[in-house]
Every structure is written in C-alpha cells, then in structure tokens.
Motif scaffolding. Structure first.
Motif, PDB file in Angstrom:
ATOM      1  N   ALA A   1       6.223  -2.909  10.941  1.00  0.00           N
ATOM      2  CA  ALA A   1       5.105  -2.974  10.007  1.00  0.00           C
ATOM      3  C   ALA A   1       3.779  -2.722  10.720  1.00  0.00           C
ATOM      4  O   ALA A   1       2.901  -2.051  10.182  1.00  0.00           O
ATOM      5  CB  ALA A   1       5.076  -4.337   9.323  1.00  0.00           C
ATOM      6  N   LYS A   2       3.635  -3.212  11.939  1.00  0.00           N
ATOM      7  CA  LYS A   2       2.408  -2.970  12.690  1.00  0.00           C
ATOM      8  C   LYS A   2       2.272  -1.503  13.074  1.00  0.00           C
ATOM      9  O   LYS A   2       1.169  -0.960  13.073  1.00  0.00           O
ATOM     10  CB  LYS A   2       2.368  -3.847  13.938  1.00  0.00           C
ATOM     11  N   ILE A   3       3.388  -0.848  13.396  1.00  0.00           N
ATOM     12  CA  ILE A   3       3.341   0.581  13.720  1.00  0.00           C
ATOM     13  C   ILE A   3       2.928   1.383  12.497  1.00  0.00           C
ATOM     14  O   ILE A   3       2.084   2.282  12.574  1.00  0.00           O
ATOM     15  CB  ILE A   3       4.701   1.054  14.281  1.00  0.00           C
ATOM     16  N   ILE A   4       3.511   1.076  11.338  1.00  0.00           N
ATOM     17  CA  ILE A   4       3.157   1.778  10.099  1.00  0.00           C
ATOM     18  C   ILE A   4       1.683   1.569   9.783  1.00  0.00           C
ATOM     19  O   ILE A   4       0.966   2.509   9.442  1.00  0.00           O
ATOM     20  CB  ILE A   4       4.044   1.299   8.932  1.00  0.00           C
ATOM     21  N   LEU A   5       1.226   0.343   9.920  1.00  0.00           N
ATOM     22  CA  LEU A   5      -0.173   0.043   9.619  1.00  0.00           C
ATOM     23  C   LEU A   5      -1.112   0.716  10.615  1.00  0.00           C
ATOM     24  O   LEU A   5      -2.172   1.219  10.239  1.00  0.00           O
ATOM     25  CB  LEU A   5      -0.391  -1.469   9.621  1.00  0.00           C
TER      26      LEU A   5
ATOM     27  N   LYS B   1      -0.904 -11.781   6.339  1.00  0.00           N
ATOM     28  CA  LYS B   1      -1.735 -10.735   5.755  1.00  0.00           C
ATOM     29  C   LYS B   1      -1.122  -9.344   5.901  1.00  0.00           C
ATOM     30  O   LYS B   1      -1.633  -8.393   5.326  1.00  0.00           O
ATOM     31  CB  LYS B   1      -3.114 -10.733   6.406  1.00  0.00           C
ATOM     32  N   LEU B   2      -0.046  -9.226   6.661  1.00  0.00           N
ATOM     33  CA  LEU B   2       0.541  -7.917   6.934  1.00  0.00           C
ATOM     34  C   LEU B   2       1.062  -7.211   5.685  1.00  0.00           C
ATOM     35  O   LEU B   2       0.732  -6.048   5.453  1.00  0.00           O
ATOM     36  CB  LEU B   2       1.625  -8.045   8.000  1.00  0.00           C
ATOM     37  N   PRO B   3       1.860  -7.862   4.815  1.00  0.00           N
ATOM     38  CA  PRO B   3       2.310  -7.157   3.606  1.00  0.00           C
ATOM     39  C   PRO B   3       1.160  -6.775   2.676  1.00  0.00           C
ATOM     40  O   PRO B   3       1.142  -5.688   2.105  1.00  0.00           O
ATOM     41  CB  PRO B   3       3.248  -8.153   2.919  1.00  0.00           C
TER      42      PRO B   3
ATOM     43  N   GLY C   1       5.138  -2.316   2.353  1.00  0.00           N
ATOM     44  CA  GLY C   1       4.468  -3.595   2.104  1.00  0.00           C
ATOM     45  C   GLY C   1       5.129  -4.392   0.990  1.00  0.00           C
ATOM     46  O   GLY C   1       5.287  -5.604   1.091  1.00  0.00           O
ATOM     47  N   LEU C   2       5.517  -3.707  -0.081  1.00  0.00           N
ATOM     48  CA  LEU C   2       6.224  -4.388  -1.173  1.00  0.00           C
ATOM     49  C   LEU C   2       7.568  -4.920  -0.706  1.00  0.00           C
ATOM     50  O   LEU C   2       7.979  -6.016  -1.086  1.00  0.00           O
ATOM     51  CB  LEU C   2       6.405  -3.440  -2.352  1.00  0.00           C
ATOM     52  N   TRP C   3       8.242  -4.145   0.129  1.00  0.00           N
ATOM     53  CA  TRP C   3       9.540  -4.589   0.641  1.00  0.00           C
ATOM     54  C   TRP C   3       9.382  -5.822   1.522  1.00  0.00           C
ATOM     55  O   TRP C   3      10.159  -6.770   1.418  1.00  0.00           O
ATOM     56  CB  TRP C   3      10.200  -3.452   1.416  1.00  0.00           C
TER      57      TRP C   3
ATOM     58  N   TRP D   1      10.416  -7.865  10.797  1.00  0.00           N
ATOM     59  CA  TRP D   1      10.016  -6.460  10.851  1.00  0.00           C
ATOM     60  C   TRP D   1       8.570  -6.318  11.288  1.00  0.00           C
ATOM     61  O   TRP D   1       7.888  -5.362  10.950  1.00  0.00           O
ATOM     62  CB  TRP D   1      10.212  -5.813   9.477  1.00  0.00           C
ATOM     63  N   GLN D   2       8.109  -7.259  12.082  1.00  0.00           N
ATOM     64  CA  GLN D   2       6.715  -7.316  12.496  1.00  0.00           C
ATOM     65  C   GLN D   2       6.306  -6.055  13.261  1.00  0.00           C
ATOM     66  O   GLN D   2       5.265  -5.466  12.974  1.00  0.00           O
ATOM     67  CB  GLN D   2       6.503  -8.543  13.361  1.00  0.00           C
ATOM     68  N   THR D   3       7.096  -5.623  14.205  1.00  0.00           N
ATOM     69  CA  THR D   3       6.736  -4.465  15.029  1.00  0.00           C
ATOM     70  C   THR D   3       6.690  -3.192  14.198  1.00  0.00           C
ATOM     71  O   THR D   3       5.755  -2.389  14.312  1.00  0.00           O
ATOM     72  CB  THR D   3       7.729  -4.313  16.184  1.00  0.00           C
TER      73      THR D   3
END
Length: 105
Positions: A84-88, A20-22, A68-70, A80-82
C-alpha cells in the motif's frame, strides 16, 4: 493548488499512521482519476504523450481507489502495509503530471 498540497500532506500522514492508509489511497486515487478524466473529456490535450499519460493516470487512480477499498474491507492494513505504501508513493508521479496539465486547478 490547495488540493495538491492537501493530498501530499495526507500521503505523508498515511506513511506514519496505518489507520490513514486506506483513506489516503481511496481519496488520492479517486481525485487523481476524476481530474485526469476531466482533462481527457473537456480539454483534450494535443499529442500522444499527454493522451497516454491521462489514460494511465485514470487507470492508476482507479487501481489505487480499489486497493484502498480492499484494504478498508479487509480491515488489516498492516499485512499489506508495504504494498500500500508503494502504491501510494507511486501515485505522486501521475498526480504531478495531471497537476502540470491543469487538472487540479
């Protein structure tokens, strides 16, 4: 207010489920950018702080959507989990500012 509650729920779900992250990045970023852009164009708040906050929120929303698209295109959100979580997680702050100004009403 429902939009804000649903976005926060989606963000919390994305922290637990990597699939669900992207989707969360794309949705939250596009809603943030659109809401901030709507305020900047149609309501034009007074003051330098609010204008700079809206410009920053629009830029952050576009950046979040692109991230998210990337992640969606690469197909490997675990590498890139960490990041992406920081950005979110950081997207909550401009989201609160835009909601306080009245962009999600």
């Amino acid at each position: 207010m429902d939009v804000l509650v649903n976005m926060v729920r989606l963000i919390s779900d994305a922290f637990g489920d990597m699939e669900k992250l992207p989707v969360a990045l794309i949705l939250c970023g596009s809603v943030l950018a659109a809401a901030a852009l709507r305020i900047a164009i149609f309501q034009a708040p007074e003051g330098v702080f609010f204008r700079n906050a809206l410009v920053t929120a629009v830029a952050f929303g576009f950046m979040e959507t692109c991230a998210g698209l990337w992640l969606r295109v690469t197909g490997d959100p675990t590498s890139w989990q960490t990041t992406a979580k920081i950005i979110l997680g950081l997207s909550i702050f401009p989201l609160i500012i835009v909601a306080a100004i009245g962009g999600l009403a």
